[in-house]
Scaffold this motif. Structure first.
Motif, PDB file in Angstrom:
ATOM      1  N   ILE A 279      47.495  32.430 -74.129  1.00  0.00           N
ATOM      2  CA  ILE A 279      46.876  31.591 -73.102  1.00  0.00           C
ATOM      3  C   ILE A 279      47.914  30.529 -72.770  1.00  0.00           C
ATOM      4  N   LYS A 280      48.118  30.255 -71.492  1.00  0.00           N
ATOM      5  CA  LYS A 280      49.105  29.223 -71.158  1.00  0.00           C
ATOM      6  C   LYS A 280      48.565  27.841 -71.527  1.00  0.00           C
ATOM      7  N   GLY A 281      49.459  26.870 -71.635  1.00  0.00           N
ATOM      8  CA  GLY A 281      49.039  25.493 -71.905  1.00  0.00           C
ATOM      9  C   GLY A 281      48.520  25.302 -73.318  1.00  0.00           C
ATOM     10  N   ASN A 288      39.796  13.462 -73.033  1.00  0.00           N
ATOM     11  CA  ASN A 288      40.117  13.695 -71.647  1.00  0.00           C
ATOM     12  C   ASN A 288      39.881  15.159 -71.314  1.00  0.00           C
ATOM     13  N   VAL A 289      38.640  15.586 -71.459  1.00  0.00           N
ATOM     14  CA  VAL A 289      38.322  16.973 -71.175  1.00  0.00           C
ATOM     15  C   VAL A 289      38.423  17.174 -69.665  1.00  0.00           C
ATOM     16  N   PRO A 290      39.108  18.245 -69.236  1.00  0.00           N
ATOM     17  CA  PRO A 290      39.256  18.462 -67.797  1.00  0.00           C
ATOM     18  C   PRO A 290      37.891  18.530 -67.107  1.00  0.00           C
ATOM     19  N   PRO A 291      37.801  18.026 -65.872  1.00  0.00           N
ATOM     20  CA  PRO A 291      36.525  18.082 -65.165  1.00  0.00           C
ATOM     21  C   PRO A 291      36.183  19.519 -64.813  1.00  0.00           C
ATOM     22  N   GLY A 292      34.926  19.747 -64.508  1.00  0.00           N
ATOM     23  CA  GLY A 292      34.501  21.099 -64.190  1.00  0.00           C
ATOM     24  C   GLY A 292      34.525  21.945 -65.442  1.00  0.00           C
ATOM     25  N   PRO A 297      42.262  24.618 -66.375  1.00  0.00           N
ATOM     26  CA  PRO A 297      43.726  24.492 -66.244  1.00  0.00           C
ATOM     27  C   PRO A 297      44.494  25.625 -66.917  1.00  0.00           C
ATOM     28  N   ARG A 298      43.840  26.326 -67.856  1.00  0.00           N
ATOM     29  CA  ARG A 298      44.543  27.397 -68.576  1.00  0.00           C
ATOM     30  C   ARG A 298      44.076  28.774 -68.120  1.00  0.00           C
ATOM     31  N   CYS A 299      43.113  28.791 -67.225  1.00  0.00           N
ATOM     32  CA  CYS A 299      42.464  30.062 -66.900  1.00  0.00           C
ATOM     33  C   CYS A 299      43.254  30.823 -65.844  1.00  0.00           C
ATOM     34  N   PRO A 300      43.572  32.096 -66.085  1.00  0.00           N
ATOM     35  CA  PRO A 300      44.328  32.858 -65.095  1.00  0.00           C
ATOM     36  C   PRO A 300      43.478  33.242 -63.885  1.00  0.00           C
ATOM     37  N   TYR A 301      42.154  33.094 -63.983  1.00  0.00           N
ATOM     38  CA  TYR A 301      41.291  33.527 -62.881  1.00  0.00           C
ATOM     39  C   TYR A 301      40.683  32.340 -62.151  1.00  0.00           C
ATOM     40  N   GLU A 302      41.263  31.170 -62.366  1.00  0.00           N
ATOM     41  CA  GLU A 302      40.692  29.942 -61.852  1.00  0.00           C
ATOM     42  C   GLU A 302      40.571  29.962 -60.325  1.00  0.00           C
ATOM     43  N   GLU A 303      41.594  30.525 -59.665  1.00  0.00           N
ATOM     44  CA  GLU A 303      41.587  30.445 -58.191  1.00  0.00           C
ATOM     45  C   GLU A 303      40.498  31.330 -57.572  1.00  0.00           C
ATOM     46  N   ARG A 304      39.942  32.243 -58.375  1.00  0.00           N
ATOM     47  CA  ARG A 304      38.904  33.112 -57.827  1.00  0.00           C
ATOM     48  C   ARG A 304      37.560  32.400 -57.660  1.00  0.00           C
ATOM     49  N   THR A 305      37.457  31.162 -58.148  1.00  0.00           N
ATOM     50  CA  THR A 305      36.172  30.472 -58.074  1.00  0.00           C
ATOM     51  C   THR A 305      36.094  29.562 -56.852  1.00  0.00           C
ATOM     52  N   GLU A 306      37.073  29.601 -56.000  1.00  0.00           N
ATOM     53  CA  GLU A 306      37.114  28.789 -54.778  1.00  0.00           C
ATOM     54  C   GLU A 306      36.968  27.306 -55.076  1.00  0.00           C
ATOM     55  N   GLY A 307      37.650  26.856 -56.087  1.00  0.00           N
ATOM     56  CA  GLY A 307      37.674  25.423 -56.372  1.00  0.00           C
ATOM     57  C   GLY A 307      36.518  24.922 -57.213  1.00  0.00           C
ATOM     58  N   ARG A 308      35.515  25.755 -57.446  1.00  0.00           N
ATOM     59  CA  ARG A 308      34.369  25.272 -58.227  1.00  0.00           C
ATOM     60  C   ARG A 308      34.763  24.974 -59.667  1.00  0.00           C
ATOM     61  N   ALA A 309      35.742  25.718 -60.190  1.00  0.00           N
ATOM     62  CA  ALA A 309      36.129  25.560 -61.593  1.00  0.00           C
ATOM     63  C   ALA A 309      36.552  24.136 -61.905  1.00  0.00           C
ATOM     64  N   SER A 310      37.181  23.458 -60.940  1.00  0.00           N
ATOM     65  CA  SER A 310      37.696  22.127 -61.250  1.00  0.00           C
ATOM     66  C   SER A 310      36.703  21.023 -60.888  1.00  0.00           C
ATOM     67  N   THR A 311      35.571  21.370 -60.282  1.00  0.00           N
ATOM     68  CA  THR A 311      34.639  20.319 -59.882  1.00  0.00           C
ATOM     69  C   THR A 311      33.284  20.448 -60.564  1.00  0.00           C
ATOM     70  N   GLU A 312      32.888  21.653 -60.867  1.00  0.00           N
ATOM     71  CA  GLU A 312      31.519  21.891 -61.298  1.00  0.00           C
ATOM     72  C   GLU A 312      31.522  22.455 -62.713  1.00  0.00           C
ATOM     73  N   VAL A 313      30.735  21.894 -63.607  1.00  0.00           N
ATOM     74  CA  VAL A 313      30.650  22.448 -64.957  1.00  0.00           C
ATOM     75  C   VAL A 313      29.777  23.696 -64.897  1.00  0.00           C
ATOM     76  N   PRO A 314      30.322  24.847 -65.271  1.00  0.00           N
ATOM     77  CA  PRO A 314      29.492  26.056 -65.219  1.00  0.00           C
ATOM     78  C   PRO A 314      28.392  26.010 -66.264  1.00  0.00           C
ATOM     79  N   GLY A 315      27.247  26.588 -65.936  1.00  0.00           N
ATOM     80  CA  GLY A 315      26.140  26.627 -66.896  1.00  0.00           C
ATOM     81  C   GLY A 315      26.346  27.750 -67.892  1.00  0.00           C
TER      82      GLY A 315
END
Lengths: 349, 361
Positions: A279-281, A288-292, A297-315
């Motif tokens: 896993i990178k990083g 300082n837990v990343p938001p969302g 920040p380490r996820c290779p599929y992050e861009e597939r969520t259309e930005g939700r990964a960095s703003t919204e905490v998944p349930g």
């Protein structure tokens, strides 16, 4: 996950447990909204890297953060009793009796000044009204049951006279001396050599069957978890990110972090791979837990969520029959990635 | 007790044939030759510090390391693997035997004469927290080898250090930061950068990844492999984790109580181990496969490793070995080559070529 009332659905029920530590640098969210249940006779493996909150969880269940600076919220039900709101005294009466712990390093967990027998007798007599002689007989009996040779002689040894493996056996004997309903083992074999580790894992499996206690095993070693666990909870950044049966997590994992853990690990049971798939990083700081999604920040599929990964905490959502995953990716997409991309990479590369 | 033959949890399927350097590395002269290496630590007692015994940490270890290959040294705690590493780099003075580097005997070479050689022979330590000076910046730490060796670089030390930092995957702009500003994995990279500074030929890595988290471990393992390919490095990797060792090694030596009990290329050692101890070690590794646990018959070794202060006579493994016979208590088995490149020290080896012809391949 079935969460019942007051432990009726499980001997141990943890609901929305949060343990935060205020520090000069900020609030450390060591455990953030953790829920799970565990029955007697079952084993839960909690897996995570350093700083994922797994050890804080175990100390929290035992009430060892009470009286400190920790801010604890949520509920912990053990056999119908709620522990978060209970007084420190009340929890102390349960500790050792109904719940016990096996620590990583038995040399520092045992008192060097007292004999092993003395320490087991002390633990036993606090919770049981028995004579010293009876408690000593019990201690000898327990040492024998965990496989210490000549327990009647060894009971008078000091911890330093035991080898590493024997010390860990003695600590297991101490933990089991009051027949606890819940046993928490925090990295019980990490300090041991591999041949001794195998002995201790066998012992824990046998004893759990015999004593029928609920066992939580906390470790970073997926091999150890696979050996013992019925259910597995994967923690990342203080949260549960995947929960399911051992088969769910090893054969049908759906969280990219779990895939990353599996890909990072060289395995003896498969043909050697050319390269590991790390896993990178590095794991986040709990201040300082990343938001969302904490993993984004380490996820290779992050861009597939259309930005939700960095703003919204998944349930933490159920994907199938009690298998819970905390991820923004749609279920079908996760399964497709696992089947088509990740699984083949893990098996051949 | 079960027969280890079918319990060894290792599948060395065709995939391993593609591994680079396997077998091919053993050409030409060895870069490092270790012969009958010994290190006895005296045990003293009383006011006069009379010697009453010795911990035979390393007691007759022999192996060669060829240029470009990775030799893994595995064993449990107290088997002498770390001491062996420190004897090779002459951080400890050998009691007996010899160490030759590029054909030169360095066993008792003075520190002054050793210094030029240190350029070619470097060490990576286990704990990235205690092996970096907290009061020095990364630039100072990684640049130290240049200063100590008095090496002039074309564009100055700073430029050279920054190039190395980039090589190991660190940001060259972090030149002025202190170790505490980095995570464990990054610190291990700093340690690796320091060993690479002078472009060494041989790197002794003592548990290079065991202090790191699983995901970081994989990053550092991959980095070590990339650097080996790029810079044509030779590694001796000391580790207790058998799966990590299998992943990075071309050949593997298994140590027990100060002796090498088995040495072979990776495929033979993991696929057809001959020494009962190797079998036991391999079968003890927990396998991350919940279905596998039901079907596996583990070799259960009883007891712990005996104290190296008072090792068992003859074959040192006989006290825990299920195959031990009278001869094992009387006679020490020599380390003999039973198949090409596969040496084992046992009176009753498993998977010997007579039983299994393809073990030697």
């Amino acid at each position: 996950m079935s969460v019942g009332n007051g432990g009726s659905a499980g001997h141990l029920a943890v609901r929305d447990l949060s343990i935060h530590f205020p520090t000069d640098d900020g609030l450390v969210r060591a455990v953030d909204g953790l829920s799970f249940t565990l029955e007697r006779g079952k084993t839960l493996g909690i897996v995570g890297e350093s700083g994922s909150g797994k050890s804080v969880t175990s100390l929290g269940i035992l009430g060892l953060h009470k009286g400190g600076h920790a801010r604890i919220s949520g509920e912990i039900w053990l056999d119908g009793e709620e522990l978060v709101s209970a007084s420190a005294d009340a929890v102390r009466k349960l500790r050792g009796k109904k719940m016990a712990m096996i620590f990583q390093d038995p040399l520092s967990a045992m008192h060097p000044y007292y004999t092993v027998g003395h320490q087991i007798v002390e633990a036993y007599r606090i919770h049981n009204q028995v004579s010293k002689a009876a408690a000593r007989r019990h201690a000898i009996d327990m040492l024998g049951r965990v496989g210490i040779p000549e327990p009647a002689q060894r009971v008078d040894n000091y911890p330093h006279e035991f080898s590493g493996g024997m010390r860990q056996r003695a600590m297991i004997a101490m933990a089991l001396s009051c027949d606890p309903e819940l046993l928490i083992a925090d990295e019980p074999t990490t300090a041991l050599d591999v041949t001794v580790q195998a002995q201790i894992l066998d012992l824990m499996r046998d004893l759990q069957r015999e004593f029928d206690s609920a066992l939580i095993i906390i470790t970073h070693d997926l091999g150890v978890v696979a050996e013992l666990s019925d259910d597995i909870l994967v923690m990342y950044g203080g949260k549960c990110i995947e929960y399911g049966t051992a088969d769910d997590v090893f054969y049908r994992p759906e969280h990219p972090y779990t895939w990353g853990l599996l890909g990072s690990m060289p395995r003896l049971d498969r043909a050697p791979t050319e390269r590991l798939l790390p896993i990178k990083g590095s794991p986040p700081s709990l201040i300082n837990v990343p938001p969302g999604c904490a993993f984004h920040p380490r996820c290779p599929y992050e861009e597939r969520t259309e930005g939700r990964a960095s703003t919204e905490v998944p349930g933490l959502l159920e994907t199938e029959g009690g298998h819970l995953v905390r991820c923004h990716l749609p279920r079908e997409e996760r399964r497709a990635i696992w089947e088509n991309d990740v699984k083949p990479m893990l098996e051949t590369t | 007790m079960t027969t280890p033959k079918d319990t060894a949890p290792v599948s060395d399927a065709p995939g391993s044939a593609a591994a680079p350097g396997e077998g091919a590395a053993r050409q030409g002269e060895p870069l490092l030759s270790v012969r009958d290496l010994q290190k006895h630590f005296p045990v003293t007692k009383g006011l006069l510090q009379r010697q009453v015994g010795a911990v035979k940490a390393v007691d007759g270890v022999t192996f060669d390391v060829y240029p470009g290959e990775t030799l893994g040294l595995v064993g449990e705690s107290g088997c002498g693997k770390t001491t062996t590493g420190r004897l090779i780099t002459r951080l400890l003075e050998p009691t007996g035997g010899s160490v030759a580097f590029e054909g030169r005997d360095i066993t008792h070479m003075s520190q002054g004469h050793l210094r030029p050689l240190r350029r070619d022979m470097q060490m990576i330590f286990q704990d990235p927290y205690s092996s970096l000076n907290p009061r020095h910046t990364v630039g100072t730490i990684v640049g130290a080898p240049f200063r100590i060796q008095g090496i002039e670089t074309e564009h100055g030390v700073k430029k050279a250090v920054q190039e190395i930092l980039a090589l190991v995957g660190l940001n060259p702009e972090h030149y002025n930061r202190y170790p505490h500003e980095f995570s464990g994995g990054q610190r291990q990279r700093i340690g690796i950068a320091r060993t690479l500074a002078l472009k060494p030929k041989l790197i002794i890595a003592d548990e290079p990844v065991s202090a790191l988290d699983v995901s970081i471990q994989a990053q550092v393992v991959n980095l070590l492999e990339d650097l080996q390919n790029e810079l044509n490095l030779t590694y001796v990797v000391i580790a207790h984790d058998l799966s990590v060792v299998r992943h990075i090694s071309d050949r593997v030596a298994v140590m027990y109580l100060g002796k090498v009990v088995e040495i072979a290329d990776r495929k033979s050692l993991y696929g057809a181990p001959m020494h009962p101890y190797t079998n036991a070690l391999l079968s003890a590794v927990p396998i991350p496969d919940p279905k596998g646990r039901a079907g596996r018959d583990r070799i259960r070794l009883t007891g712990d490793v005996p104290s190296p202060l008072n090792p068992p006579p003859a074959c040192r493994f006989h006290t825990r070995c299920w195959k031990a016979q009278e001869v094992c208590k009387q006679q020490e088995p020599p380390l003999v080559e039973l198949a090409t490149g596969h040496k084992v020290a046992c009176h009753f080896p498993e998977n010997a070529p007579a039983q299994k012809a393809d073990a030697a391949v």
